[in-house]
Design an enzyme around this catalytic site. Structure first.
Site, short mmCIF file in Angstrom:
data_model
loop_
_atom_site.label_atom_id
_atom_site.label_comp_id
_atom_site.label_asym_id
_atom_site.label_seq_id
_atom_site.Cartn_x
_atom_site.Cartn_y
_atom_site.Cartn_z
CE LYS A 67 -11.75 28.44 -21.82
NZ LYS A 67 -11.75 27.02 -22.25
CE LYS A 79 -19.08 24.97 -19.12
NZ LYS A 79 -17.91 25.15 -19.98
CG ASP A 114 -18.32 21.40 -20.54
OD1 ASP A 114 -17.82 20.63 -19.70
OD2 ASP A 114 -17.94 22.57 -20.68
CB THR A 146 -8.54 23.43 -28.34
OG1 THR A 146 -9.94 23.74 -28.36
CG2 THR A 146 -8.02 23.59 -26.92
CG ASN A 257 -10.82 24.08 -19.23
OD1 ASN A 257 -10.46 25.14 -19.73
ND2 ASN A 257 -11.74 23.30 -19.78
P1 NAD Z 1 -9.70 13.92 -23.60
O1 NAD Z 1 -10.49 13.14 -22.62
O2 NAD Z 1 -9.90 13.65 -25.07
O3 NAD Z 1 -8.14 13.74 -23.31
C1 NAD Z 1 -7.60 13.71 -22.04
C2 NAD Z 1 -6.57 12.59 -22.02
O4 NAD Z 1 -5.90 12.62 -20.78
C3 NAD Z 1 -7.18 11.20 -22.16
O5 NAD Z 1 -6.52 10.49 -23.21
C4 NAD Z 1 -6.93 10.56 -20.80
O6 NAD Z 1 -6.70 9.16 -20.90
C5 NAD Z 1 -5.71 11.29 -20.34
N1 NAD Z 1 -5.49 11.34 -18.89
C6 NAD Z 1 -6.42 11.39 -17.89
N2 NAD Z 1 -5.81 11.43 -16.69
C7 NAD Z 1 -4.47 11.44 -16.94
C8 NAD Z 1 -3.32 11.50 -16.12
N3 NAD Z 1 -3.41 11.54 -14.78
N4 NAD Z 1 -2.11 11.48 -16.71
C9 NAD Z 1 -1.99 11.42 -18.05
N5 NAD Z 1 -3.06 11.36 -18.88
C10 NAD Z 1 -4.28 11.36 -18.33
O7 NAD Z 1 -9.97 15.45 -23.28
P2 NAD Z 1 -9.62 16.70 -24.19
O8 NAD Z 1 -10.84 17.11 -24.96
O9 NAD Z 1 -8.34 16.46 -24.90
O10 NAD Z 1 -9.43 17.82 -23.07
C11 NAD Z 1 -8.25 17.84 -22.27
C12 NAD Z 1 -8.27 19.05 -21.36
O11 NAD Z 1 -8.38 20.24 -22.15
C13 NAD Z 1 -9.45 19.10 -20.39
O12 NAD Z 1 -9.03 19.77 -19.22
C14 NAD Z 1 -10.46 19.98 -21.13
O13 NAD Z 1 -11.37 20.59 -20.25
C15 NAD Z 1 -9.53 20.99 -21.76
N6 NAD Z 1 -10.08 21.68 -22.93
C16 NAD Z 1 -10.45 20.97 -24.03
C17 NAD Z 1 -10.95 21.65 -25.14
C18 NAD Z 1 -11.32 20.91 -26.39
O14 NAD Z 1 -11.49 21.56 -27.43
N7 NAD Z 1 -11.45 19.58 -26.37
C19 NAD Z 1 -11.09 23.04 -25.11
C20 NAD Z 1 -10.68 23.74 -23.97
C21 NAD Z 1 -10.17 23.04 -22.88
#
Ligand code: NAD
Length: 343
Positions: A67, A79, A114, A146, A257
Protein backbone atom coordinates in the site's frame (compact mmCIF):
# COMPACT_ATOMS: atom_id res chain seq x y z
CA UNK A 1 10.69 -19.69 14.90
CA UNK A 2 8.40 -17.88 12.45
CA UNK A 3 9.40 -20.13 9.53
CA UNK A 4 6.33 -22.32 9.94
CA UNK A 5 3.96 -19.46 9.24
CA UNK A 6 2.69 -19.55 5.64
CA UNK A 7 2.34 -15.75 5.71
CA UNK A 8 6.04 -15.24 6.35
CA UNK A 9 7.38 -13.43 3.29
CA UNK A 10 10.56 -11.39 3.02
CA UNK A 11 9.90 -9.81 6.44
CA UNK A 12 12.96 -8.06 7.84
CA UNK A 13 11.96 -7.96 11.51
CA UNK A 14 9.41 -9.60 13.79
CA UNK A 15 9.63 -8.71 17.45
CA UNK A 16 7.45 -9.45 20.43
CA UNK A 17 7.12 -7.89 23.84
CA UNK A 18 5.64 -9.48 26.95
CA UNK A 19 4.90 -7.77 30.20
CA UNK A 20 3.43 -10.51 32.41
CA UNK A 21 2.73 -8.09 35.25
CA UNK A 22 0.49 -6.11 32.92
CA UNK A 23 -0.82 -9.10 30.96
CA UNK A 24 0.61 -7.55 27.81
CA UNK A 25 1.67 -9.43 24.68
CA UNK A 26 2.29 -7.61 21.42
CA UNK A 27 4.05 -8.14 18.09
CA UNK A 28 5.52 -5.68 15.62
CA UNK A 29 6.40 -6.89 12.14
CA UNK A 30 8.38 -4.95 9.57
CA UNK A 31 7.97 -6.40 6.12
CA UNK A 32 10.08 -4.04 4.05
CA UNK A 33 12.02 -0.86 4.76
CA UNK A 34 13.61 -0.20 1.35
CA UNK A 35 11.50 2.95 0.86
CA UNK A 36 11.93 4.22 4.42
CA UNK A 37 10.78 3.44 7.96
CA UNK A 38 7.87 1.04 8.19
CA UNK A 39 4.44 2.58 8.79
CA UNK A 40 1.15 0.90 9.60
CA UNK A 41 -1.47 0.84 12.32
CA UNK A 42 -1.66 -0.94 15.65
CA UNK A 43 -4.53 -3.36 16.24
CA UNK A 44 -5.88 -4.40 19.61
CA UNK A 45 -7.74 -7.67 19.12
CA UNK A 46 -8.57 -10.47 21.60
CA UNK A 47 -6.89 -13.11 19.39
CA UNK A 48 -7.69 -16.62 20.62
CA UNK A 49 -4.09 -17.75 20.08
CA UNK A 50 -0.64 -16.27 19.64
CA UNK A 51 -0.51 -17.96 16.22
CA UNK A 52 -3.53 -15.94 15.07
CA UNK A 53 -1.89 -12.72 16.19
CA UNK A 54 1.39 -13.57 14.41
CA UNK A 55 -0.46 -14.55 11.23
CA UNK A 56 -2.33 -11.25 11.28
CA UNK A 57 0.76 -9.11 11.85
CA UNK A 58 2.69 -10.90 9.09
CA UNK A 59 -0.14 -10.54 6.57
CA UNK A 60 -0.98 -6.94 7.46
CA UNK A 61 2.63 -5.69 7.47
CA UNK A 62 3.16 -7.11 3.98
CA UNK A 63 -0.04 -5.42 2.86
CA UNK A 64 1.31 -2.11 4.17
CA UNK A 65 4.52 -2.49 2.12
CA UNK A 66 2.40 -2.77 -1.01
CA UNK A 67 0.00 0.00 0.00
CA UNK A 68 2.77 2.47 0.89
CA UNK A 69 4.69 1.66 -2.29
CA UNK A 70 1.60 2.04 -4.50
CA UNK A 71 0.87 5.34 -2.75
CA UNK A 72 4.44 6.43 -3.53
CA UNK A 73 5.21 7.56 0.01
CA UNK A 74 8.65 7.16 1.62
CA UNK A 75 7.68 4.38 3.99
CA UNK A 76 8.05 0.67 4.19
CA UNK A 77 5.41 -1.71 5.52
CA UNK A 78 4.88 -2.52 9.15
CA UNK A 79 2.11 -3.34 11.56
CA UNK A 80 1.58 -3.98 15.27
CA UNK A 81 -0.90 -6.20 17.08
CA UNK A 82 -1.68 -6.34 20.77
CA UNK A 83 -3.45 -9.42 22.08
CA UNK A 84 -6.09 -7.84 24.30
CA UNK A 85 -9.69 -6.81 24.65
CA UNK A 86 -9.82 -3.24 23.29
CA UNK A 87 -12.32 -2.39 26.03
CA UNK A 88 -10.07 -3.40 28.92
CA UNK A 89 -10.07 -1.07 31.91
CA UNK A 90 -6.30 -0.57 31.99
CA UNK A 91 -6.06 0.34 28.27
CA UNK A 92 -3.98 3.42 29.07
CA UNK A 93 -1.24 1.28 30.68
CA UNK A 94 -1.37 -1.08 27.68
CA UNK A 95 -0.97 1.85 25.28
CA UNK A 96 1.95 3.26 27.27
CA UNK A 97 3.63 -0.15 27.15
CA UNK A 98 3.05 -0.14 23.39
CA UNK A 99 4.60 3.32 23.18
CA UNK A 100 7.72 2.01 24.96
CA UNK A 101 7.79 -0.96 22.56
CA UNK A 102 7.56 1.31 19.50
CA UNK A 103 10.22 3.66 20.92
CA UNK A 104 12.58 0.71 21.44
CA UNK A 105 12.75 0.27 17.65
CA UNK A 106 14.24 3.76 17.35
CA UNK A 107 12.13 4.92 14.42
CA UNK A 108 12.16 1.78 12.28
CA UNK A 109 8.38 1.48 12.83
CA UNK A 110 5.80 4.29 12.97
CA UNK A 111 2.41 3.41 14.38
CA UNK A 112 -1.14 4.69 14.01
CA UNK A 113 -4.73 3.57 14.58
CA UNK A 114 -6.47 0.43 13.29
CA UNK A 115 -9.11 -2.02 14.53
CA UNK A 116 -9.49 -1.63 18.28
CA UNK A 117 -7.54 1.63 18.48
CA UNK A 118 -8.73 5.22 18.12
CA UNK A 119 -7.07 8.55 17.44
CA UNK A 120 -7.06 9.18 21.19
CA UNK A 121 -5.28 5.85 21.71
CA UNK A 122 -2.56 6.93 19.26
CA UNK A 123 -2.21 10.15 21.26
CA UNK A 124 -1.76 8.04 24.41
CA UNK A 125 0.90 5.90 22.67
CA UNK A 126 2.44 9.22 21.62
CA UNK A 127 2.98 10.12 25.29
CA UNK A 128 5.84 7.58 25.17
CA UNK A 129 7.17 7.86 21.62
CA UNK A 130 7.32 10.35 18.76
CA UNK A 131 6.99 7.54 16.23
CA UNK A 132 3.23 7.92 15.72
CA UNK A 133 1.14 9.36 12.87
CA UNK A 134 -2.38 10.64 12.40
CA UNK A 135 -2.99 12.93 15.34
CA UNK A 136 -2.39 16.33 13.76
CA UNK A 137 -5.38 18.43 14.89
CA UNK A 138 -5.89 20.46 11.70
CA UNK A 139 -5.85 17.35 9.49
CA UNK A 140 -9.20 16.05 10.78
CA UNK A 141 -10.36 12.51 10.10
CA UNK A 142 -8.20 10.56 7.62
CA UNK A 143 -11.34 8.75 6.44
CA UNK A 144 -12.12 11.87 4.43
CA UNK A 145 -8.88 11.55 2.46
CA UNK A 146 -9.46 7.82 2.06
CA UNK A 147 -12.88 8.62 0.59
CA UNK A 148 -11.34 11.24 -1.74
CA UNK A 149 -8.89 8.64 -3.09
CA UNK A 150 -11.75 6.23 -3.78
CA UNK A 151 -13.68 9.06 -5.45
CA UNK A 152 -10.82 9.99 -7.81
CA UNK A 153 -10.24 6.34 -8.72
CA UNK A 154 -13.96 5.96 -9.40
CA UNK A 155 -13.89 8.92 -11.81
CA UNK A 156 -11.03 7.19 -13.61
CA UNK A 157 -13.02 3.95 -13.76
CA UNK A 158 -15.99 5.88 -15.17
CA UNK A 159 -13.78 7.34 -17.89
CA UNK A 160 -12.11 4.03 -18.76
CA UNK A 161 -15.26 1.94 -18.67
CA UNK A 162 -17.96 4.36 -19.88
CA UNK A 163 -16.01 7.19 -21.52
CA UNK A 164 -17.57 9.47 -18.90
CA UNK A 165 -16.17 12.72 -17.59
CA UNK A 166 -17.27 12.71 -13.97
CA UNK A 167 -20.00 10.61 -12.47
CA UNK A 168 -23.09 12.53 -13.49
CA UNK A 169 -25.93 10.16 -14.29
CA UNK A 170 -23.97 7.02 -13.33
CA UNK A 171 -25.54 4.65 -10.83
CA UNK A 172 -23.33 3.61 -7.91
CA UNK A 173 -24.13 1.12 -5.13
CA UNK A 174 -22.19 1.50 -1.86
CA UNK A 175 -21.87 -1.40 0.57
CA UNK A 176 -21.31 0.12 4.02
CA UNK A 177 -21.72 3.85 4.62
CA UNK A 178 -19.63 4.30 7.77
CA UNK A 179 -16.54 6.49 8.02
CA UNK A 180 -15.34 5.97 4.45
CA UNK A 181 -18.53 4.93 2.63
CA UNK A 182 -20.60 7.76 4.14
CA UNK A 183 -18.07 10.40 3.12
CA UNK A 184 -17.76 8.81 -0.32
CA UNK A 185 -21.55 9.01 -0.73
CA UNK A 186 -21.42 12.79 -0.22
CA UNK A 187 -18.62 13.17 -2.80
CA UNK A 188 -20.46 11.03 -5.35
CA UNK A 189 -23.77 12.79 -4.86
CA UNK A 190 -22.07 16.16 -5.33
CA UNK A 191 -20.70 14.83 -8.64
CA UNK A 192 -24.19 13.88 -9.82
CA UNK A 193 -24.15 10.09 -9.26
CA UNK A 194 -27.38 8.23 -8.46
CA UNK A 195 -26.77 6.28 -5.28
CA UNK A 196 -28.01 3.06 -3.73
CA UNK A 197 -26.66 2.55 -0.22
CA UNK A 198 -26.83 -0.37 2.19
CA UNK A 199 -25.59 -0.69 5.73
CA UNK A 200 -26.28 -3.19 8.49
CA UNK A 201 -26.94 -0.10 10.58
CA UNK A 202 -30.16 0.87 8.82
CA UNK A 203 -30.30 4.28 10.52
CA UNK A 204 -27.11 5.50 8.77
CA UNK A 205 -28.43 4.36 5.39
CA UNK A 206 -31.80 6.04 6.01
CA UNK A 207 -30.08 9.26 7.02
CA UNK A 208 -28.06 9.32 3.79
CA UNK A 209 -31.20 8.64 1.79
CA UNK A 210 -32.75 11.68 3.40
CA UNK A 211 -29.66 13.92 3.06
CA UNK A 212 -28.62 12.94 -0.46
CA UNK A 213 -31.73 11.50 -2.10
CA UNK A 214 -30.07 8.05 -2.19
CA UNK A 215 -32.09 4.84 -2.42
CA UNK A 216 -31.64 2.35 0.41
CA UNK A 217 -30.78 -1.11 -0.91
CA UNK A 218 -30.75 -4.54 0.66
CA UNK A 219 -27.71 -5.50 2.73
CA UNK A 220 -27.93 -9.03 1.32
CA UNK A 221 -27.63 -8.20 -2.37
CA UNK A 222 -26.24 -4.67 -2.65
CA UNK A 223 -23.27 -5.99 -4.68
CA UNK A 224 -25.71 -7.46 -7.24
CA UNK A 225 -27.53 -4.13 -7.74
CA UNK A 226 -28.41 -3.05 -11.27
CA UNK A 227 -25.87 -0.21 -11.31
CA UNK A 228 -22.80 0.92 -13.25
CA UNK A 229 -20.28 0.79 -10.40
CA UNK A 230 -20.19 -0.91 -7.01
CA UNK A 231 -18.20 0.45 -4.08
CA UNK A 232 -17.45 -2.07 -1.32
CA UNK A 233 -16.76 0.01 1.80
CA UNK A 234 -17.44 -2.42 4.64
CA UNK A 235 -15.95 -5.90 4.62
CA UNK A 236 -13.07 -7.87 3.16
CA UNK A 237 -13.34 -11.02 0.97
CA UNK A 238 -16.63 -9.87 -0.59
CA UNK A 239 -15.40 -10.44 -4.15
CA UNK A 240 -15.55 -14.22 -4.38
CA UNK A 241 -16.91 -17.07 -6.47
CA UNK A 242 -20.39 -16.56 -5.01
CA UNK A 243 -20.67 -12.80 -5.45
CA UNK A 244 -18.78 -12.24 -8.74
CA UNK A 245 -21.19 -14.16 -11.05
CA UNK A 246 -24.03 -11.96 -9.76
CA UNK A 247 -22.34 -8.58 -10.20
CA UNK A 248 -24.16 -6.49 -12.80
CA UNK A 249 -21.91 -3.42 -12.50
CA UNK A 250 -19.06 -2.87 -14.95
CA UNK A 251 -16.58 -1.55 -12.38
CA UNK A 252 -15.67 -2.08 -8.72
CA UNK A 253 -14.04 0.79 -6.82
CA UNK A 254 -14.30 0.83 -3.04
CA UNK A 255 -12.50 1.59 0.20
CA UNK A 256 -12.68 -1.79 1.95
CA UNK A 257 -9.43 -3.65 2.56
CA UNK A 258 -8.72 -7.11 1.11
CA UNK A 259 -11.76 -7.22 -1.16
CA UNK A 260 -10.64 -10.28 -3.15
CA UNK A 261 -11.33 -13.49 -1.23
CA UNK A 262 -8.67 -15.32 -3.27
CA UNK A 263 -6.11 -14.20 -5.89
CA UNK A 264 -8.06 -16.06 -8.59
CA UNK A 265 -11.05 -13.75 -8.01
CA UNK A 266 -9.00 -11.09 -9.79
CA UNK A 267 -9.24 -13.20 -12.96
CA UNK A 268 -12.91 -13.97 -12.37
CA UNK A 269 -13.63 -10.24 -12.47
CA UNK A 270 -11.53 -9.78 -15.61
CA UNK A 271 -13.27 -12.66 -17.36
CA UNK A 272 -16.63 -11.06 -16.62
CA UNK A 273 -15.41 -7.76 -18.09
CA UNK A 274 -15.58 -5.98 -14.74
CA UNK A 275 -12.90 -3.33 -14.20
CA UNK A 276 -11.58 -3.77 -10.66
CA UNK A 277 -9.63 -0.98 -8.99
CA UNK A 278 -7.32 -2.87 -6.62
CA UNK A 279 -8.40 -2.01 -3.07
CA UNK A 280 -5.03 -0.79 -1.89
CA UNK A 281 -4.83 1.61 -4.84
CA UNK A 282 -8.32 2.99 -4.17
CA UNK A 283 -7.96 3.32 -0.40
CA UNK A 284 -4.42 4.75 -0.18
CA UNK A 285 -5.64 8.29 0.61
CA UNK A 286 -5.57 7.77 4.37
CA UNK A 287 -1.95 6.64 4.48
CA UNK A 288 -0.95 9.54 2.22
CA UNK A 289 -2.59 11.85 4.74
CA UNK A 290 -0.59 10.26 7.58
CA UNK A 291 2.63 10.78 5.62
CA UNK A 292 1.93 14.50 5.24
CA UNK A 293 0.90 14.75 8.88
CA UNK A 294 4.52 13.82 9.66
CA UNK A 295 6.04 16.17 7.08
CA UNK A 296 4.40 19.43 6.06
CA UNK A 297 0.66 18.75 5.99
CA UNK A 298 -1.63 20.96 3.92
CA UNK A 299 -4.95 20.06 2.29
CA UNK A 300 -3.53 21.01 -1.12
CA UNK A 301 -0.42 18.83 -0.79
CA UNK A 302 -2.53 15.86 0.33
CA UNK A 303 -5.05 16.32 -2.48
CA UNK A 304 -2.32 16.61 -5.13
CA UNK A 305 -0.76 13.38 -3.92
CA UNK A 306 -4.11 11.59 -3.69
CA UNK A 307 -4.77 12.40 -7.34
CA UNK A 308 -1.73 10.24 -8.21
CA UNK A 309 -3.66 7.18 -6.97
CA UNK A 310 -5.97 7.67 -9.95
CA UNK A 311 -2.92 7.92 -12.25
CA UNK A 312 -1.60 4.67 -10.80
CA UNK A 313 -4.97 3.03 -11.38
CA UNK A 314 -4.87 4.22 -15.00
CA UNK A 315 -1.41 2.64 -15.39
CA UNK A 316 -2.63 -0.58 -13.74
CA UNK A 317 -5.64 -0.77 -16.08
CA UNK A 318 -3.49 -0.09 -19.18
CA UNK A 319 -0.93 -2.75 -18.30
CA UNK A 320 -3.66 -5.25 -17.43
CA UNK A 321 -5.21 -4.70 -20.88
CA UNK A 322 -1.86 -5.03 -22.65
CA UNK A 323 -0.84 -8.12 -20.74
CA UNK A 324 -4.34 -9.66 -20.63
CA UNK A 325 -4.11 -10.04 -16.86
CA UNK A 326 -6.14 -9.08 -13.81
CA UNK A 327 -5.69 -5.60 -12.35
CA UNK A 328 -4.93 -7.00 -8.89
CA UNK A 329 -1.92 -8.96 -10.17
CA UNK A 330 -0.67 -5.96 -12.16
CA UNK A 331 -0.96 -3.65 -9.13
CA UNK A 332 1.14 -6.14 -7.16
CA UNK A 333 3.78 -6.00 -9.93
CA UNK A 334 3.90 -2.21 -9.77
CA UNK A 335 4.10 -2.24 -5.96
CA UNK A 336 7.00 -4.72 -6.13
CA UNK A 337 8.80 -2.54 -8.70
CA UNK A 338 8.42 0.44 -6.35
CA UNK A 339 9.65 -1.67 -3.44
CA UNK A 340 12.98 -2.37 -5.06
CA UNK A 341 15.71 -0.07 -3.68
CA UNK A 342 16.65 1.10 -7.17
CA UNK A 343 13.23 2.64 -7.88
P1 NAD B 1 -16.72 1.79 9.56
O1 NAD B 1 -16.88 0.75 10.61
O2 NAD B 1 -16.81 3.23 9.94
O3 NAD B 1 -17.80 1.55 8.40
C1 NAD B 1 -18.16 0.31 7.93
C2 NAD B 1 -19.67 0.30 7.78
O4 NAD B 1 -20.05 -0.91 7.16
C3 NAD B 1 -20.42 0.38 9.10
O5 NAD B 1 -21.37 1.44 9.05
C4 NAD B 1 -21.08 -0.99 9.22
O6 NAD B 1 -22.34 -0.91 9.88
C5 NAD B 1 -21.24 -1.38 7.78
N1 NAD B 1 -21.33 -2.82 7.51
C6 NAD B 1 -20.74 -3.84 8.18
N2 NAD B 1 -21.08 -5.02 7.61
C7 NAD B 1 -21.87 -4.71 6.55
C8 NAD B 1 -22.52 -5.49 5.56
N3 NAD B 1 -22.45 -6.83 5.54
N4 NAD B 1 -23.26 -4.85 4.63
C9 NAD B 1 -23.38 -3.51 4.63
N5 NAD B 1 -22.78 -2.73 5.56
C10 NAD B 1 -22.05 -3.32 6.50
O7 NAD B 1 -15.34 1.49 8.84
P2 NAD B 1 -14.54 2.45 7.85
O8 NAD B 1 -13.48 3.17 8.62
O9 NAD B 1 -15.49 3.19 7.01
O10 NAD B 1 -13.77 1.36 6.98
C11 NAD B 1 -14.46 0.61 5.99
C12 NAD B 1 -13.49 -0.27 5.23
O11 NAD B 1 -12.46 0.54 4.64
C13 NAD B 1 -12.74 -1.29 6.10
O12 NAD B 1 -12.46 -2.43 5.31
C14 NAD B 1 -11.43 -0.57 6.41
O13 NAD B 1 -10.40 -1.47 6.73
C15 NAD B 1 -11.17 0.12 5.09
N6 NAD B 1 -10.28 1.28 5.17
C16 NAD B 1 -10.63 2.35 5.94
C17 NAD B 1 -9.77 3.45 6.00
C18 NAD B 1 -10.14 4.67 6.79
O14 NAD B 1 -9.51 5.72 6.59
N7 NAD B 1 -11.13 4.61 7.69
C19 NAD B 1 -8.58 3.45 5.27
C20 NAD B 1 -8.27 2.35 4.47
C21 NAD B 1 -9.14 1.27 4.43
Amino acid sequence: MYGAYPDLDDHVLIVSRDNPRLGFTAFIAIHNEARGPAMGGCRIVPYATVAEAVTDVLRLSKGMSYKNAIANIPYGGGKAVIIADPGRADKKAVLHEMGDFVRSLEGRYITSFDSGTTLDDVKTIGERTTFTAGTLAEAGNASQTTARGVYHCMRTAAELRFGAVGLSGLRVAIQGVGNVGGRLAHLLAADGADLIVADTDRRIADQLAEDLGATVGSVDDILASDVDIIAPCALGAILNNNSIPNIRAKAVVGGANNQLAHPEDDLRLKERGILYCPDYVANGGGIIDLHYQRSGWSPEAVEQHILTLADTFREVAARAREQDRGTGAVADDIALERLSPAS
